[in-house]
Design a protein around this motif. Structure first.
Motif, PDB file in Angstrom:
ATOM      1  N   GLU A   8       0.830  -1.208   0.000  1.00 52.44           N
ATOM      2  CA  GLU A   8       0.000   0.000   0.000  1.00 52.44           C
ATOM      3  C   GLU A   8       0.866   1.260   0.000  1.00 52.44           C
ATOM      4  OE1 GLU A   8      -0.557  -2.704   1.895  1.00 52.44           O
ATOM      5  OE2 GLU A   8      -2.593  -3.312   1.357  1.00 52.44           O
ATOM      6  N   GLU A  11       2.158   1.696  -3.498  1.00 55.96           N
ATOM      7  CA  GLU A  11       1.119   2.194  -4.404  1.00 55.96           C
ATOM      8  C   GLU A  11       0.908   3.696  -4.190  1.00 55.96           C
ATOM      9  OE1 GLU A  11      -1.789   2.274  -7.354  1.00 55.96           O
ATOM     10  OE2 GLU A  11      -0.230   0.822  -6.917  1.00 55.96           O
ATOM     11  N   LYS A  15       1.527   6.840  -6.841  1.00 50.02           N
ATOM     12  CA  LYS A  15       0.545   7.901  -7.113  1.00 50.02           C
ATOM     13  C   LYS A  15       1.153   9.276  -6.855  1.00 50.02           C
ATOM     14  CE  LYS A  15      -3.400   4.961  -6.318  1.00 50.02           C
ATOM     15  NZ  LYS A  15      -4.480   4.577  -5.410  1.00 50.02           N
ATOM     16  N   ARG A  74      -7.674   5.839  -3.547  1.00 48.74           N
ATOM     17  CA  ARG A  74      -8.597   5.334  -4.560  1.00 48.74           C
ATOM     18  C   ARG A  74      -7.812   4.737  -5.717  1.00 48.74           C
ATOM     19  NH1 ARG A  74     -11.396  10.207  -3.313  1.00 48.74           N
ATOM     20  NH2 ARG A  74     -10.399  11.272  -5.036  1.00 48.74           N
ATOM     21  N   PRO A  75      -8.346   3.668  -6.303  1.00 50.89           N
ATOM     22  CA  PRO A  75      -7.654   3.104  -7.467  1.00 50.89           C
ATOM     23  C   PRO A  75      -7.709   4.069  -8.652  1.00 50.89           C
ATOM     24  CG  PRO A  75      -9.479   1.685  -6.756  1.00 50.89           C
ATOM     25  CD  PRO A  75      -9.517   2.927  -5.936  1.00 50.89           C
ATOM     26  N   ILE A  76      -6.613   4.159  -9.368  1.00 50.72           N
ATOM     27  CA  ILE A  76      -6.589   4.934 -10.603  1.00 50.72           C
ATOM     28  C   ILE A  76      -5.857   4.133 -11.654  1.00 50.72           C
ATOM     29  CG2 ILE A  76      -6.678   7.225  -9.535  1.00 50.72           C
ATOM     30  CD1 ILE A  76      -3.665   7.471 -10.103  1.00 50.72           C
ATOM     31  N   ASP A  77      -6.168   4.433 -12.877  1.00 49.47           N
ATOM     32  CA  ASP A  77      -5.479   3.823 -13.997  1.00 49.47           C
ATOM     33  C   ASP A  77      -4.364   4.784 -14.397  1.00 49.47           C
ATOM     34  OD1 ASP A  77      -4.575   2.731 -16.351  1.00 49.47           O
ATOM     35  OD2 ASP A  77      -6.509   2.843 -17.374  1.00 49.47           O
ATOM     36  N   ASN A  83      -7.665  10.849 -15.528  1.00 47.78           N
ATOM     37  CA  ASN A  83      -7.963  10.713 -14.105  1.00 47.78           C
ATOM     38  C   ASN A  83      -8.281  12.069 -13.514  1.00 47.78           C
ATOM     39  OD1 ASN A  83      -7.494   7.865 -13.596  1.00 47.78           O
ATOM     40  ND2 ASN A  83      -5.389   8.311 -14.184  1.00 47.78           N
TER      41      ASN A  83
END
Length: 86
Positions: A8, A11, A15, A74-77, A83
């Protein structure tokens, strides 16, 4: 002892790098804005980092990037440039 939440943290670091780049900031510029060392920010953003960081640092980064801290959770591509930054 490594954090059990290392994936986490990595990730979130990814970001941070993504939004920093989107804002046109270098690591040095963002680090200067929040008064941390460039090497510390580099370690936070590193894909294989074992670095953990405080919620306070994350709030400072979000403020410097002018985004909601929730964006980091939050998940992002990362391949999609549409986005939303909230």
């Amino acid at each position: 002892m490594p954090s059990k939440y290392l994936p986490e943290f990595r990730e979130i670091g990814r970001k941070i790098a993504y939004y920093r780049t989107l804002r046109g900031l270098s690591q040095e510029a963002l680090a200067d804005k929040i008064d941390i060392s460039t090497s510390y920010l580099s370690k936070i953003e590193a894909p294989n980092s074992t670095m953990t960081f405080s919620l306070e640092v994350l709030f400072q980064i979000a403020e410097a990037l002018n985004i909601s801290i929730g964006v980091f959770f939050r998940p992002i591509d990362l391949q999609n440039t549409d986005n939303k930054i909230e």
